[in-house]
Design a protein around this motif. Structure first.
Motif, PDB file in Angstrom:
ATOM      1  N   GLY A 126       0.800  -1.206   0.000  1.00 59.13           N
ATOM      2  CA  GLY A 126       0.000   0.000   0.000  1.00 59.13           C
ATOM      3  C   GLY A 126       0.835   1.259   0.000  1.00 59.13           C
ATOM      4  O   GLY A 126       2.044   1.249  -0.277  1.00 59.13           O
ATOM      5  N   LEU A 127       0.179   2.363   0.325  1.00 57.38           N
ATOM      6  CA  LEU A 127       0.823   3.667   0.323  1.00 57.38           C
ATOM      7  C   LEU A 127       0.229   4.514   1.433  1.00 57.38           C
ATOM      8  O   LEU A 127      -0.896   4.279   1.901  1.00 57.38           O
ATOM      9  N   GLU A 128       0.998   5.522   1.854  1.00 54.16           N
ATOM     10  CA  GLU A 128       0.528   6.504   2.832  1.00 54.16           C
ATOM     11  C   GLU A 128       0.700   7.900   2.253  1.00 54.16           C
ATOM     12  O   GLU A 128       1.741   8.208   1.661  1.00 54.16           O
ATOM     13  N   LEU A 129      -0.314   8.723   2.407  1.00 58.57           N
ATOM     14  CA  LEU A 129      -0.236  10.148   2.113  1.00 58.57           C
ATOM     15  C   LEU A 129      -0.484  10.900   3.414  1.00 58.57           C
ATOM     16  O   LEU A 129      -1.527  10.723   4.044  1.00 58.57           O
ATOM     17  N   LEU A 130       0.490  11.710   3.799  1.00 55.19           N
ATOM     18  CA  LEU A 130       0.391  12.500   5.035  1.00 55.19           C
ATOM     19  C   LEU A 130       0.379  13.975   4.660  1.00 55.19           C
ATOM     20  O   LEU A 130       1.247  14.443   3.918  1.00 55.19           O
ATOM     21  N   SER A 131      -0.606  14.695   5.150  1.00 53.76           N
ATOM     22  CA  SER A 131      -0.711  16.124   4.841  1.00 53.76           C
ATOM     23  C   SER A 131      -0.907  16.918   6.110  1.00 53.76           C
ATOM     24  O   SER A 131      -1.428  16.417   7.117  1.00 53.76           O
ATOM     25  N   ALA A 132      -0.481  18.180   6.056  1.00 53.76           N
ATOM     26  CA  ALA A 132      -0.651  19.071   7.212  1.00 53.76           C
ATOM     27  C   ALA A 132      -2.095  19.532   7.331  1.00 53.76           C
ATOM     28  O   ALA A 132      -2.568  19.850   8.427  1.00 53.76           O
ATOM     29  N   THR A 133      -2.794  19.565   6.195  1.00 50.67           N
ATOM     30  CA  THR A 133      -4.181  19.998   6.201  1.00 50.67           C
ATOM     31  C   THR A 133      -5.100  18.798   6.008  1.00 50.67           C
ATOM     32  O   THR A 133      -4.734  17.809   5.363  1.00 50.67           O
ATOM     33  N   GLN A 134      -6.282  18.873   6.555  1.00 52.97           N
ATOM     34  CA  GLN A 134      -7.208  17.748   6.486  1.00 52.97           C
ATOM     35  C   GLN A 134      -7.848  17.677   5.095  1.00 52.97           C
ATOM     36  O   GLN A 134      -8.258  18.683   4.531  1.00 52.97           O
ATOM     37  N   ILE A 135      -7.889  16.481   4.557  1.00 54.11           N
ATOM     38  CA  ILE A 135      -8.510  16.233   3.253  1.00 54.11           C
ATOM     39  C   ILE A 135      -9.745  15.360   3.488  1.00 54.11           C
ATOM     40  O   ILE A 135      -9.699  14.392   4.232  1.00 54.11           O
ATOM     41  N   ASP A 136     -10.830  15.716   2.824  1.00 50.73           N
ATOM     42  CA  ASP A 136     -12.039  14.906   2.932  1.00 50.73           C
ATOM     43  C   ASP A 136     -11.925  13.733   1.967  1.00 50.73           C
ATOM     44  O   ASP A 136     -12.457  13.746   0.845  1.00 50.73           O
ATOM     45  N   TRP A 137     -11.204  12.705   2.391  1.00 48.13           N
ATOM     46  CA  TRP A 137     -10.956  11.572   1.506  1.00 48.13           C
ATOM     47  C   TRP A 137     -12.238  10.813   1.187  1.00 48.13           C
ATOM     48  O   TRP A 137     -12.371  10.230   0.113  1.00 48.13           O
ATOM     49  N   THR A 138     -13.191  10.803   2.103  1.00 50.66           N
ATOM     50  CA  THR A 138     -14.448  10.104   1.836  1.00 50.66           C
ATOM     51  C   THR A 138     -15.130  10.666   0.605  1.00 50.66           C
ATOM     52  O   THR A 138     -15.649   9.923  -0.237  1.00 50.66           O
ATOM     53  N   ALA A 139     -15.106  11.985   0.482  1.00 50.94           N
ATOM     54  CA  ALA A 139     -15.756  12.620  -0.660  1.00 50.94           C
ATOM     55  C   ALA A 139     -14.887  12.580  -1.913  1.00 50.94           C
ATOM     56  O   ALA A 139     -15.398  12.433  -3.034  1.00 50.94           O
ATOM     57  N   GLN A 140     -13.569  12.717  -1.740  1.00 50.19           N
ATOM     58  CA  GLN A 140     -12.701  12.904  -2.902  1.00 50.19           C
ATOM     59  C   GLN A 140     -12.127  11.617  -3.482  1.00 50.19           C
ATOM     60  O   GLN A 140     -11.852  11.540  -4.684  1.00 50.19           O
ATOM     61  N   LEU A 141     -11.917  10.606  -2.636  1.00 52.67           N
ATOM     62  CA  LEU A 141     -11.159   9.444  -3.088  1.00 52.67           C
ATOM     63  C   LEU A 141     -11.790   8.723  -4.280  1.00 52.67           C
ATOM     64  O   LEU A 141     -11.069   8.351  -5.219  1.00 52.67           O
ATOM     65  N   PRO A 142     -13.093   8.488  -4.307  1.00 49.75           N
ATOM     66  CA  PRO A 142     -13.657   7.796  -5.489  1.00 49.75           C
ATOM     67  C   PRO A 142     -13.337   8.503  -6.795  1.00 49.75           C
ATOM     68  O   PRO A 142     -12.994   7.857  -7.792  1.00 49.75           O
ATOM     69  N   ALA A 143     -13.439   9.833  -6.805  1.00 51.10           N
ATOM     70  CA  ALA A 143     -13.149  10.576  -8.037  1.00 51.10           C
ATOM     71  C   ALA A 143     -11.658  10.553  -8.352  1.00 51.10           C
ATOM     72  O   ALA A 143     -11.252  10.459  -9.522  1.00 51.10           O
ATOM     73  N   LEU A 144     -10.832  10.644  -7.316  1.00 55.30           N
ATOM     74  CA  LEU A 144      -9.384  10.646  -7.531  1.00 55.30           C
ATOM     75  C   LEU A 144      -8.889   9.321  -8.091  1.00 55.30           C
ATOM     76  O   LEU A 144      -7.902   9.268  -8.830  1.00 55.30           O
ATOM     77  N   LEU A 145      -9.573   8.241  -7.743  1.00 50.35           N
ATOM     78  CA  LEU A 145      -9.164   6.911  -8.198  1.00 50.35           C
ATOM     79  C   LEU A 145      -9.875   6.492  -9.483  1.00 50.35           C
ATOM     80  O   LEU A 145      -9.654   5.376  -9.966  1.00 50.35           O
ATOM     81  N   ALA A 146     -10.696   7.358 -10.030  1.00 51.14           N
ATOM     82  CA  ALA A 146     -11.472   6.992 -11.210  1.00 51.14           C
ATOM     83  C   ALA A 146     -10.544   6.712 -12.388  1.00 51.14           C
ATOM     84  O   ALA A 146      -9.624   7.487 -12.665  1.00 51.14           O
ATOM     85  N   PRO A 147     -10.745   5.599 -13.093  1.00 52.45           N
ATOM     86  CA  PRO A 147      -9.915   5.313 -14.271  1.00 52.45           C
ATOM     87  C   PRO A 147     -10.222   6.283 -15.399  1.00 52.45           C
ATOM     88  O   PRO A 147     -11.347   6.769 -15.537  1.00 52.45           O
ATOM     89  N   VAL A 148      -9.197   6.588 -16.187  1.00 49.69           N
ATOM     90  CA  VAL A 148      -9.356   7.464 -17.353  1.00 49.69           C
ATOM     91  C   VAL A 148      -8.707   6.759 -18.539  1.00 49.69           C
ATOM     92  O   VAL A 148      -8.088   5.701 -18.406  1.00 49.69           O
ATOM     93  N   GLY A 149      -8.841   7.336 -19.715  1.00 45.98           N
ATOM     94  CA  GLY A 149      -8.203   6.778 -20.899  1.00 45.98           C
ATOM     95  C   GLY A 149      -6.692   6.770 -20.767  1.00 45.98           C
ATOM     96  O   GLY A 149      -6.119   7.534 -19.971  1.00 45.98           O
ATOM     97  N   ARG A 150      -6.041   5.919 -21.563  1.00 45.17           N
ATOM     98  CA  ARG A 150      -4.584   5.779 -21.435  1.00 45.17           C
ATOM     99  C   ARG A 150      -3.870   7.097 -21.691  1.00 45.17           C
ATOM    100  O   ARG A 150      -2.895   7.422 -21.003  1.00 45.17           O
ATOM    101  N   GLU A 151      -4.313   7.869 -22.668  1.00 45.28           N
ATOM    102  CA  GLU A 151      -3.643   9.124 -22.980  1.00 45.28           C
ATOM    103  C   GLU A 151      -3.785  10.119 -21.827  1.00 45.28           C
ATOM    104  O   GLU A 151      -2.824  10.806 -21.465  1.00 45.28           O
ATOM    105  N   SER A 152      -4.982  10.198 -21.242  1.00 43.95           N
ATOM    106  CA  SER A 152      -5.178  11.109 -20.108  1.00 43.95           C
ATOM    107  C   SER A 152      -4.351  10.662 -18.908  1.00 43.95           C
ATOM    108  O   SER A 152      -3.736  11.485 -18.215  1.00 43.95           O
ATOM    109  N   LEU A 153      -4.330   9.352 -18.656  1.00 41.67           N
ATOM    110  CA  LEU A 153      -3.522   8.831 -17.548  1.00 41.67           C
ATOM    111  C   LEU A 153      -2.051   9.093 -17.797  1.00 41.67           C
ATOM    112  O   LEU A 153      -1.317   9.487 -16.885  1.00 41.67           O
TER     113      LEU A 153
END
Length: 835
Positions: free
Chosen positions: A642-669
């Motif tokens: 796995g991986l860890e992301l540590l930030s000084a500011t709080q991130i709403d991962w519940t709201a953001q993570l699904p969109a951040l992990l969304a697959p995109v086309g190969r060129e966009s990725l």
């Protein structure tokens, strides 16, 4: 009753009898067919093909009738001995020899006076033979090429180099037979098709008994971390070695190999002279002595790396011990096969975990072996640098007409789809270096003569090309020094290539800020306190394979249902149960994410189980995608799980993570990945390797060795010239394509994102680090503290965690760190980048 054949009588004289698959190979070879023989290690593959050759080709004195290609020149001597035994009895007029980079000048001269009937060689030495002016006459009589350990060559540029060489040999002899030997392949049809046209697939013995077990520690560590040498298991390993007549101890890195060898000697000084060391940096003569002593049963144990993965047959070896996880099913099987290396004998490999989670890997590895799940090897797609080198080689070896050679090149599977434009570019490149380099005579390497045959016109260029044939390019070591003067250390170039100016990393116990890179020197200064840290790039470590990762997730699925199906899983149950109580277990259908707030900041722990290479790209990608909308500073830590992301500011991962992990086309990725990393510098480094293979720069001239610094400077100059004046240059495009496919593995990242999107996201709020989160936490802390201060902090953390879990305090963390921690390249590292 039909009389016995000489082959059958020879086998009977040794108490052997031919297996059905061996007889099948003999029938196919007698009919002149090519094929791939796939059978377990130690089942008789070599004898099957060699005895088939002796029967099909007869007792001949014709020179260079058989070429036996081995992937490692270190194996040529052992292979030669194995072939001579049968040949001396069944084909007494045959002569055999080896010709590799280790062959002396006097031996080469002697061979050229009278070539042997059979020659053991390597892909590089075969290409050198093709570059001889008399190559057509010398090699037109080759009737059989045997490719040993085909799985090792199939997925590399060396395999492509061999494809092109075989295409040339088939042009001279359309009836050429080609046979490959392999023990660990999944994509057999593709491997067979890549080896030779219309090749038959012979499946040999697959029922060889392989005992796979695990050497378990005295107690389970519920909060363990990666990065150990595994030396805490030394007493148990000594006991295992003592009870066997002969053992091989495999390690994954040379530093680990050296440490284990010294530790064994210190613990058992009476074994001096009975144990030996074998890895790629050991002198060749010493390696041969170790191999001979192991074959003769004179050694109790050899501690080794991948240098003994292939080919060498050690009949006396009773067992193999694997220190740490093998990280892949094929690698484990290959190493297991070094023991019991004979038909009917059982192979045994004992896995020695260096931390608790590797016990789950051990269970998953055995399950994958039992299910027959092995990693595939895919051949590269039309690498132009290899093609350019081959064009010059063929121009030296009698010359070529482009229209004839194109059909020959396209008969090599990797170049079946080679476009007319790419072919025209390759011809222009060898003729004058392309439009950008047309004015420079050194790039007029191949020109057509009056008859339209393309040849190398300059003897000096011919000597230079022959001195640099090959596709093996090593990563350079870069010097790190202060801008004010004073050298600090050396690191892999691949690590420095990932950094941007201003990035901070830890080296020699100091936080250093990168100021600039010139050639192979990175200039740094002491970083200001509190600045972000990046991880070291663990180029020397094997990443976990997709096959093994899938098997691990299936083990977690079973544990989540309360099923612990083997000894390893029952042993590690306390760790997994605690993980389930404090959070949840990841699974094949469930993506586990954990968030936690501590005095260090706000943590996200994510467990895709995709390997460290993909996790580094994924962590960088997530940080970059978050940073597009919200400026943030992230510290990253990665391992195979796995991986860890540590930030000084709080991130709403519940709201953001699904969109951040969304697959995109190969060129966009592709665009996102290139934007999230220092892709230009990484592509520059990759270009140097391509430029070396394509002949733009040279490792050495005859009688001269060039430094890595000179090579880097030359490659950088060409890279900048092409980017400015020829941005569509195909070698530049190849460098970017290889960067994305081989180093950043964008395709694997894309597959991972697609897999994660199909899983249910299970996000857990933590009160404290879980057993899966703890290793990532430790690796981040390791970068920022000395061993002593880290031991103190870990001691406090472990006491608190064990108390929360209802366990006992952990004693002597400092000695565990000092005794068990691997130096330099064995631990996952942390990375921080400002966005």
């Amino acid at each position: 009753m039909a009389p016995k054949s000489p082959t059958t009588e020879w086998l009977a004289g040794r108490g052997w009898k031919a297996f059905p698959f061996q007889r099948e190979v003999w029938r196919e070879m007698a009919a002149g067919r090519s094929g791939l023989l796939h059978a377990t290690t130690g089942s008789g593959k070599t004898l099957a093909v060699w005895l088939g050759a002796l029967q099909a080709l007869g007792d001949t004195e014709a020179p260079l009738t058989v070429l036996w290609v081995t992937p490692m020149r270190a194996l040529s001597h052992d292979t030669l001995l194995a072939l001579q035994d049968a040949a001396s009895a069944l084909a007494p007029t045959w002569t055999l020899a080896a010709r590799t980079g280790d062959t002396s000048t006097s031996e080469r001269v002697s061979q050229q006076r009278r070539w042997p009937t059979g020659l053991v060689t390597t892909p590089e030495s075969l290409s050198l033979m093709l570059s001889r002016a008399d190559a057509p006459d010398m090699l037109k009589r080759v009737r059989l090429v045997v490719v040993d350990e085909w799985h090792e060559l199939l997925g590399s540029k060396r395999g492509v180099q061999l494809q092109l060489a075989l295409a040339r040999l088939r042009r001279w002899n359309p009836g050429l037979m080609t046979w490959g030997l392999s023990a660990t392949l999944a994509n057999l049809e593709e491997a067979c098709d890549t080896l030779a046209p219309n090749a038959v697939l012979v499946r040999g013995a697959q029922d060889k008994k392989i005992l796979i077990d695990t050497l378990l520690p005295e107690r389970i560590e519920r909060f363990a971390w990666a990065g150990h040498m595994g030396l805490a298991m030394l007493p148990a390993v000594i006991q295992q070695i003592e009870h066997a007549a002969s053992s091989l101890v495999f390690t994954n890195t040379r530093s680990q190999c050296e440490r284990w060898f010294q530790a064994l000697l210190e613990a058992r000084p009476d074994w001096a002279g009975l144990i030996a060391l074998h890895h790629g940096s050991v002198d060749a003569d010493m390696r041969r002595w170790v191999e001979a002593a192991m074959k003769a049963g004179q050694l109790k144990c050899a501690v080794c790396t991948a240098s003994l993965d292939l080919g060498v047959d050690f009949l006396p070896v009773d067992q193999v011990l694997q220190i740490g996880s093998a990280k892949g099913v094929a690698r484990l099987l290959q190493r297991a096969g070094r023991s019991g290396h004979a038909p009917g004998r059982r192979s045994r490999v004992t896995m020695v975990p260096t931390h608790s989670l590797e016990i789950v890997e051990a269970s998953a590895l055995r399950a994958a072996v039992q299910a027959g799940r092995i990693e595939p090897r895919r051949p590269p797609d039309a690498p132009l640098d290899v093609l350019v080198q081959h064009l010059v080689t063929i121009a030296l070896g009698g010359g070529f007409r482009p229209e004839d050679l194109l059909a020959e090149v396209r008969s090599a599977p990797s170049y079946r789809a080679l476009s007319d434009d790419a072919w025209a570019w390759a011809l222009a490149f060898v003729r004058h270096g392309g439009e950008t380099l047309r004015a420079y005579p050194d790039f007029q390497r191949v020109v057509p003569d009056d008859a339209g045959v393309w040849r190398v016109p300059d003897v000096r260029l011919a000597r230079r090309h022959r001195s640099n044939i090959g596709t093996i390019v090593s990563d350079a070591a870069m010097s790190v020094q202060f801008v004010t003067g004073g050298r600090i250390a050396t690191v892999e170039e691949s690590f420095i290539a990932r950094l941007r100016t201003g990035d901070v990393f830890l080296l020699g116990g100091r936080a250093l800020e990168l100021v600039r890179v010139e050639g192979l020197t990175a200039y740094v200064r002491i970083a200001k306190p509190g600045k972000a840290l990046l991880p070291r790039w663990d180029g020397g470590q094997f990443p976990i394979s997709d096959t093994l990762a899938d098997a691990m997730l299936e083990r977690f699925d079973e544990a989540a249902q309360g099923r612990y199906s083997d000894r390893e899983m029952r042993f590690v149950a306390p760790l997994l149960k605690l993980q389930g109580e404090w959070s949840e277990l990841p699974g094949s259908q469930r993506l586990l994410a954990e968030v936690m707030t501590s005095s260090d900041g706000h943590h996200l722990f994510l467990y895709p189980f995709a390997g460290r290479t993909v996790h580094l790209g994924l962590a960088s990608l997530l940080a970059w995608r978050v940073g597009r909308d919200t400026p943030a500073t992230f510290t990253m830590a990665i391992n195979d799980y796995g991986l860890e992301l540590l930030s000084a500011t709080q991130i709403d991962w519940t709201a953001q993570l699904p969109a951040l992990l969304a697959p995109v086309g190969r060129e966009s990725l592709r665009d996102d990945v290139l934007a999230s990393l220092n892709a230009t510098e990484m592509a520059r480094r990759r270009f140097r390797q391509i430029a070396r293979i394509a002949g733009l720069i040279f490792q050495s001239h005859p009688g001269e060795a060039r430094s890595q610094r000179q090579l880097q400077a030359s490659a950088s100059l060409y890279y900048d010239v092409f980017r400015q004046h020829d941005p569509g240059n195909r070698l530049l495009r190849q460098a970017e394509a290889e960067l994305l496919s081989a180093e950043l593995d964008v395709d694997a990242l894309g597959r991972t994102l697609a897999r994660l999107a199909a899983q249910s996201l299970d996000l857990r709020q933590l009160a404290r680090p879980t057993p899966l989160a703890f290793p990532l936490l430790v690796e981040r802390l390791r970068e920022r503290a000395s061993t002593e201060s880290l031991a103190q902090r870990l001691g406090r953390m472990l006491d608190e965690l064990e108390a929360a879990a209802g366990g006992k305090a952990v004693a002597d963390v400092g000695s565990r760190l000092a005794f068990g921690k691997a130096p330099e390249k064995t631990a996952p590292r942390t990375r921080r980048r400002r966005r």
